[in-house]
Design a protein around this motif. Structure first.
Motif, mmCIF file in Angstrom:
data_model
loop_
_atom_site.group_PDB
_atom_site.id
_atom_site.type_symbol
_atom_site.label_atom_id
_atom_site.label_comp_id
_atom_site.label_asym_id
_atom_site.label_seq_id
_atom_site.Cartn_x
_atom_site.Cartn_y
_atom_site.Cartn_z
ATOM 1 N N ALA A 131 11.469 -0.282 24.941
ATOM 2 C CA ALA A 131 10.238 -1.110 25.067
ATOM 3 C C ALA A 131 9.702 -0.621 26.142
ATOM 4 C CB ALA A 131 10.717 -2.677 25.259
ATOM 5 N N ALA A 132 10.268 0.054 27.094
ATOM 6 C CA ALA A 132 9.530 0.563 28.372
ATOM 7 C C ALA A 132 8.800 1.765 28.080
ATOM 8 C CB ALA A 132 10.482 0.607 29.470
ATOM 9 N N PHE A 133 9.517 2.361 27.346
ATOM 10 C CA PHE A 133 8.838 3.698 27.006
ATOM 11 C C PHE A 133 7.591 3.552 26.043
ATOM 12 C CE2 PHE A 133 11.114 7.926 27.509
ATOM 13 C CZ PHE A 133 12.038 7.346 28.445
ATOM 14 N N VAL A 134 7.489 2.654 25.261
ATOM 15 C CA VAL A 134 6.191 1.972 24.558
ATOM 16 C C VAL A 134 5.240 1.689 25.537
ATOM 17 C CG1 VAL A 134 5.138 0.384 22.984
ATOM 18 C CG2 VAL A 134 7.429 1.605 22.384
ATOM 19 N N ARG A 135 5.571 0.694 26.366
ATOM 20 C CA ARG A 135 4.669 0.191 27.360
ATOM 21 C C ARG A 135 3.990 1.254 28.205
ATOM 22 N NH1 ARG A 135 7.963 -3.996 27.812
ATOM 23 N NH2 ARG A 135 9.288 -3.020 29.507
ATOM 24 N N HIS A 136 4.890 2.083 28.689
ATOM 25 C CA HIS A 136 4.272 3.312 29.814
ATOM 26 C C HIS A 136 3.583 4.395 28.949
ATOM 27 C CE1 HIS A 136 5.545 1.426 33.390
ATOM 28 N NE2 HIS A 136 6.526 0.667 32.623
ATOM 29 N N ASP A 137 3.936 4.542 27.732
ATOM 30 C CA ASP A 137 3.407 5.810 26.965
ATOM 31 C C ASP A 137 4.123 6.886 27.331
ATOM 32 O OD1 ASP A 137 1.883 6.537 24.979
ATOM 33 O OD2 ASP A 137 0.138 7.138 26.346
ATOM 34 N N GLY A 138 5.687 6.647 27.258
ATOM 35 C CA GLY A 138 6.665 7.667 27.835
ATOM 36 C C GLY A 138 6.731 8.906 27.008
ATOM 37 N N TYR A 139 5.730 9.294 26.108
ATOM 38 C CA TYR A 139 5.857 10.475 25.397
ATOM 39 C C TYR A 139 4.534 10.691 24.910
ATOM 40 C CZ TYR A 139 5.705 6.227 22.964
ATOM 41 O OH TYR A 139 5.160 4.720 22.362
ATOM 42 N N GLN A 140 4.436 12.152 24.401
ATOM 43 C CA GLN A 140 3.159 12.257 23.463
ATOM 44 C C GLN A 140 3.563 12.479 22.022
ATOM 45 O OE1 GLN A 140 0.344 14.973 25.227
ATOM 46 N NE2 GLN A 140 0.857 14.144 27.372
ATOM 47 N N CYS A 141 4.154 13.769 21.868
ATOM 48 C CA CYS A 141 4.731 13.975 20.445
ATOM 49 C C CYS A 141 5.907 13.241 19.967
ATOM 50 C CB CYS A 141 5.122 15.295 20.168
ATOM 51 S SG CYS A 141 6.631 16.070 20.647
ATOM 52 N N GLY A 142 6.572 12.574 20.865
ATOM 53 C CA GLY A 142 7.810 11.879 20.673
ATOM 54 C C GLY A 142 9.046 12.424 20.223
ATOM 55 N N TYR A 143 9.030 13.957 20.267
ATOM 56 C CA TYR A 143 10.351 14.709 19.723
ATOM 57 C C TYR A 143 11.391 14.393 20.852
ATOM 58 C CZ TYR A 143 12.741 18.327 17.043
ATOM 59 O OH TYR A 143 13.470 18.841 16.239
ATOM 60 N N CYS A 144 11.272 14.518 22.200
ATOM 61 C CA CYS A 144 12.267 14.173 22.967
ATOM 62 C C CYS A 144 12.663 12.923 23.382
ATOM 63 C CB CYS A 144 11.846 14.975 24.314
ATOM 64 S SG CYS A 144 10.713 14.135 25.280
ATOM 65 N N THR A 145 11.829 12.199 22.727
ATOM 66 C CA THR A 145 12.068 10.522 23.304
ATOM 67 C C THR A 145 13.410 10.177 22.953
ATOM 68 O OG1 THR A 145 9.661 10.439 22.823
ATOM 69 C CG2 THR A 145 10.898 8.254 23.205
ATOM 70 N N PRO A 146 13.956 10.152 21.808
ATOM 71 C CA PRO A 146 15.319 9.514 21.475
ATOM 72 C C PRO A 146 16.256 9.922 22.377
ATOM 73 C CG PRO A 146 14.277 10.278 19.483
ATOM 74 C CD PRO A 146 13.528 10.771 20.469
ATOM 75 N N GLY A 147 16.452 11.594 22.820
ATOM 76 C CA GLY A 147 17.291 12.178 23.707
ATOM 77 C C GLY A 147 16.971 11.380 25.204
ATOM 78 N N GLN A 148 15.824 11.392 25.669
ATOM 79 C CA GLN A 148 15.371 10.790 26.683
ATOM 80 C C GLN A 148 15.901 9.232 26.975
ATOM 81 O OE1 GLN A 148 13.430 12.239 29.242
ATOM 82 N NE2 GLN A 148 12.293 14.000 28.022
#
Lengths: 215, 318
Positions: A131-148
């Motif tokens: 939820a916090a990643f969504v709120r803060h836009d913690g990605y651009q392409c999203g590929y690294c996001t699950p690992g992050q």
């Protein structure tokens, strides 16, 4: 128990094998000598506990934990970035600890409790970090996001259990999640889009340290 | 990756026996370096022996007041152990300077010692490398050599040993404990564990065929200010260009081991007598006989300056 694994080569694997054959004709003699020649794959039965469910698979011993998750269990949240342990996109939790699933064999995880991004939260019930990643836009392409996110979840546990880091000033005091600590502890997860500042904000918010100044 | 058979073992003796049963057998523990190399077929074992279940994952105080670290203790657990943080902070600091948290969670004490060089010519199977393919030549000698060794090098190899942990263990006078099939054990001082490349750079340690590391033992704590200073191209998650592991006592004496400059952690005990005279005096003895390339000559003055920074920090902390 489920049976999602199959022994058929996927299109991707066939393409990879084709590419290897092509590449090996161009390699010098040195490398050619090391190429597999007529050695049969070895299959073995493995039971993996993934996100609270047991899965029994027949796997080639060479199968990485990452490939077992993605290609056999179709849990494609964990990503294959570099496949050599440098990018962190394949980070999962094994018995609660973060590790890169590309540098581990599936067969080595019989009986281990594995949690992937799919097990941390669901679209209906997001993990606080998601939820916090969504709120803060913690990605651009999203590929690294699950690992992050998997990495961050375990990182916050490491802080709680007192694991020091390279930037911890006093080895004998409980570590605090400063901005420096957060960046150092997340350095095993690369983001080629460089969404780092938003990633750091998202994690800091969940950790309750949102006010830490950026360095 | 070449296909391989796989076996789990329950005791060190069983592992040592398995190593002798068929050729091309490798032990796997954390796997963070071995699997990387297997994907590139730089390592191509026919059989893997998984030792994760043999129970060598504990730490005990020795009768001499030292610390015996099981071969399978993970880098994270070793760095975070309260006794290590208090009594051997150099070891904690060195471990925490290496790799990433994900890798430290898997990587083991013994595996860290046995990791292979990250020389790009070793990793690129299109290039000559005497370490990977004895007799094929060294691509680094007249190639890209910025990250390579300057001490104890040979015409066959200028690779460095990449471990931070090993530098700390060398300064702490650690001893590597092994077992062979049949039960014979051996204690190998860190000074003698890694080899210089010479004409046989493919032989990296003094382990014998079928010999298995069971533990690393530290002597009783020596106190002093303990500092690990790693200089690298980025602030985190990178191998050392130069690193200095130091133990400095109140009277100015101490020990210095250096990483990133040789095929093994580089320490010259005789040079340490010059430690009270400062970094320049010490470094001139420690780095005597350096053999550099145009690209890595910077490492010699960088070692001196890093030692100077470490001695300055030690004075401030005393």
């Amino acid at each position: 128990m489920s049976e999602p694994g199959n022994l058929d080569f996927s299109r991707r694997e066939v393409l990879a094998i084709g590419g290897m054959t092509l590449a090996s004709t161009a390699l010098p003699q040195v490398a050619k000598a090391a190429a597999p020649q007529g050695v049969a794959p070895v299959l073995t039965r493995v039971t993996l506990d993934v996100n609270g469910r047991a899965h029994t698979l027949m796997l080639d011993t060479r199968t990485s934990l990452l490939d077992a998750l993605r290609e056999h269990l179709h849990l494609t949240g964990s990503k294959k970035g570099c496949d050599q342990g440098q990018c962190g996109a394949c980070t999962v939790l094994v018995n609660g600890r973060r590790m890169v699933s590309c540098l581990s064999l599936a067969v080595m995880h019989e009986g281990d409790r594995i949690t992937t991004i799919e097990g941390l939260g669901t679209p209906e019930k997001l993990h606080p970090l998601q939820a916090a990643f969504v709120r803060h836009d913690g990605y651009q392409c999203g590929y690294c996001t699950p690992g992050q996110i998997c990495s961050a979840a375990a990182m916050l546990d490491e802080i709680r259990t007192g694991v020091p880091s390279h930037v911890t000033q006093d080895l004998l005091a409980p570590p605090r999640l400063t901005a420096m600590e957060l960046r150092e502890r997340m350095s095993g997860n690369l983001c080629r889009c460089a969404a780092y500042s938003n990633i750091a904000d998202a994690i800091a918010e969940v950790a309750g340290g949102a006010a830490e100044p950026r360095t | 990756m070449r296909p391989f058979t796989y076996q789990r073992v329950k005791t060190p003796a069983e592992a040592a026996a398995a190593l002798m049963q068929q050729p091309d057998t490798k032990v796997i523990a954390g796997g963070t370096n071995l699997l990387d190399l297997m994907k590139l077929q730089i390592e191509a074992p026919a059989h893997l022996v998984d030792v994760n279940g043999v129970g060598l994952d504990r730490m005990n105080v020795t009768p001499e007041g030292g610390l015996r670290i099981g071969a399978l203790v993970r880098n994270t657990d070793l760095a975070a152990d309260p006794r290590v943080r208090r009594e051997y902070p150099l070891l904690s600091r060195a471990l925490l300077a290496g790799a990433s948290a994900q890798l430290r969670n898997r990587a083991t004490t013994a595996g860290n010692l046995l990791q292979r060089t990250r020389c790009p010519y070793f990793y690129d199977t299109d290039q000559p490398c005497n370490k990977r393919q004895p007799g094929s030549g060294c691509g680094a000698l007249h190639g890209y050599s910025r990250v390579h060794a300057v001490m104890g090098v040979s015409d066959a190899c200028i690779a460095t040993h990449p471990s931070d942990m090993a530098v700390a263990l060398r300064a702490l006078d650690a001893v590597v404990e092994t077992v062979r099939d049949g039960g014979a054990t051996r204690m190998i001082p860190m000074a003698e564990f890694h080899r210089l490349p010479g004409n046989t750079p493919h032989l990296e340690t003094t382990l014998r065929s079928g010999e298995l590391i069971t533990a690393v033992t530290l002597p009783k704590p020596v106190g002093g200010v303990q500092i690990y200073h790693k200089v690298r191209d980025r602030a985190s998650y990178a191998f050392a260009l130069v690193s200095v592991g130091a133990i400095v006592q109140r009277d100015g004496t101490g020990r210095i081991a250096v990483g990133g400059v040789a095929h093994k952690p580089w320490r010259v005990e005789a040079a340490e007598a010059a430690l009270p005279d400062g970094a320049r005096a010490l470094a001139s003895k420690l780095m005597a006989g350096a053999r550099t390339t145009a690209q890595n000559a910077f490492k010699v003055p960088l070692v001196e300056r890093t030692i100077a920074a470490v001695l300055q920090q030690a004075r401030e902390e005393q």
